[in-house]
Scaffold this motif. Structure first.
Motif, PDB file in Angstrom:
ATOM      1  N   ARG A 174       1.790   5.622   3.168  1.00 34.84           N
ATOM      2  CA  ARG A 174       1.404   6.383   4.297  1.00 34.84           C
ATOM      3  C   ARG A 174       3.095   7.105   3.624  1.00 34.84           C
ATOM      4  NH1 ARG A 174       0.513   1.560   8.523  1.00 34.84           N
ATOM      5  NH2 ARG A 174      -1.855   0.627   7.435  1.00 34.84           N
ATOM      6  N   ALA A 175       4.310   6.434   3.549  1.00 33.72           N
ATOM      7  CA  ALA A 175       5.357   7.431   3.781  1.00 33.72           C
ATOM      8  C   ALA A 175       4.730   8.473   2.750  1.00 33.72           C
ATOM      9  CB  ALA A 175       5.846   6.363   3.432  1.00 33.72           C
ATOM     10  N   TRP A 176       4.343   7.724   1.643  1.00 33.92           N
ATOM     11  CA  TRP A 176       4.173   8.639   0.665  1.00 33.92           C
ATOM     12  C   TRP A 176       3.842  10.166   0.458  1.00 33.92           C
ATOM     13  CZ3 TRP A 176      -0.360  10.274  -1.913  1.00 33.92           C
ATOM     14  CH2 TRP A 176      -0.634  11.045  -3.141  1.00 33.92           C
ATOM     15  N   ASN A 177       2.956   9.935   0.919  1.00 32.49           N
ATOM     16  CA  ASN A 177       1.200  10.539   1.829  1.00 32.49           C
ATOM     17  C   ASN A 177       1.755  11.826   2.783  1.00 32.49           C
ATOM     18  OD1 ASN A 177      -1.582  10.985   1.477  1.00 32.49           O
ATOM     19  ND2 ASN A 177      -1.172  10.628   3.425  1.00 32.49           N
ATOM     20  N   GLN A 178       3.008  11.244   3.479  1.00 28.18           N
ATOM     21  CA  GLN A 178       3.978  12.151   4.440  1.00 28.18           C
ATOM     22  C   GLN A 178       4.585  12.778   3.365  1.00 28.18           C
ATOM     23  OE1 GLN A 178       3.214  12.912   7.671  1.00 28.18           O
ATOM     24  NE2 GLN A 178       1.459  11.207   7.526  1.00 28.18           N
TER      25      GLN A 178
END
Lengths: 201, 201
Positions: B45-49
């Motif tokens: 999720r962090a990567w996706n942000q």
């Protein structure tokens, strides 16, 4: 983490090599965080093995997992590991053709999802399945847990299945090889904090 | 999962918007599976942000997480989300220059890892940190938990930190916003099955 030494050696007539490719059924249940997140983490390992990964999200709104979905789609398209197919009930399953007028109940949609999982298991479409939040249709009586157990028990080949969600029924946890319960010890929402971008979705 | 409605609204003088970017400290502990796996799932999720992700593995042998590592490296290099830096204690931290003769103890290596985490937090190098198995150096007394708590408490900006491992000490869980305990209900190794490719690593 040290390499696991089995406490007992099963009297099942299998070699260690055969036992290593036995299909795993895993259940992540309990009221805590991380049930789905850990399932998607497992999917990274499956992808790394070059296995086709199939995700079925048994929820109406799927917006909270967009990070995982984007990541797994990018991985699936990278050409470096396995493929990834991501199916969402929220917007209507992609394989169901329907006139735009038609309304389908959550119960019907969940049943359609399970029918597709059955077809894919029979065809060995994927090597690793995430049936996300699939405990709920069973909990609500929409999908018969005994049928699920029978289908999983008789599935061909070496197809691994991870099922997530609260209220996992006993016949399912009975069948499963790996059951983890996530317990909420402390959650920021208890302190009045709201869901956060990058953390909750 | 329904969108969370906070049970209380904190009297902290912050707006909802400010509260949404507060740095989160999360701890995944307990004897069950999925502590690290869920942390790597959160990293998706962090990567996706588009956030820079830093992983620090505080273990001697890192071979069991090669799937997650490969996946996150491919994501980090895809140009579609955030960057990913993956640091392993197992082979000696990459930033430590040492003659091939020199031997370093696990204790020293763990301390070196923590010193680097402190530098990165001060410099706001990453937006999302996985300190994998970092509870153990604290449990063994190699890294002082009170110092960890003080550093995390005073870290600048909006840097999220997830710490995994058994035996999380109380000052740490006290500080954490999110604590999840993974409980082993059933594990295939109990039935004499061995670790499996694509499942355990």
């Amino acid at each position: 983490m040290p390499k696991g030494i089995p406490e007992t050696v099963p009297d099942d007539g299998l070699t260690t090599r055969q036992r290593r490719t036995l299909p795993i059924t895993a259940v992540h249940t309990g009221p805590g965080k991380g049930k789905s997140t850990a399932a998607f983490g497992m999917a990274l390992r499956a992808w790394n093995q070059g296995w086709p990964v199939g995700v079925f999200q048994f929820v109406k709104s799927a917006k909270w997992k967009v990070g995982e979905e984007n990541a797994l789609r990018v991985l699936g398209a990278s050409g470096e590991g396995g493929t990834v197919a991501w199916h969402k009930m929220g917007e209507g399953w992609s394989w169901v053709q329907r006139s735009t007028e038609a309304e389908v109940s959550s119960e019907e949609a969940a049943k359609e999802g399970w029918e597709q999982v059955k077809r894919d298991l029979a065809a060995e479409t994927y090597r690793f399945y995430v049936l996300d939040e699939f405990t709920y249709p069973m909990h609500w009586g929409w999908v018969d847990v005994d049928e699920v157990v029978a289908v999983l028990k008789d599935r061909p080949g070496s197809q691994h299945v991870v099922i997530t969600g609260r209220y996992a029924k006993e016949p399912l946890t009975e069948l499963a090889d790996l059951v983890t319960e996530m317990t909420k010890v402390k959650h920021p929402m208890d302190a009045g904090r709201k869901g956060q971008r990058g953390i909750e979705w």
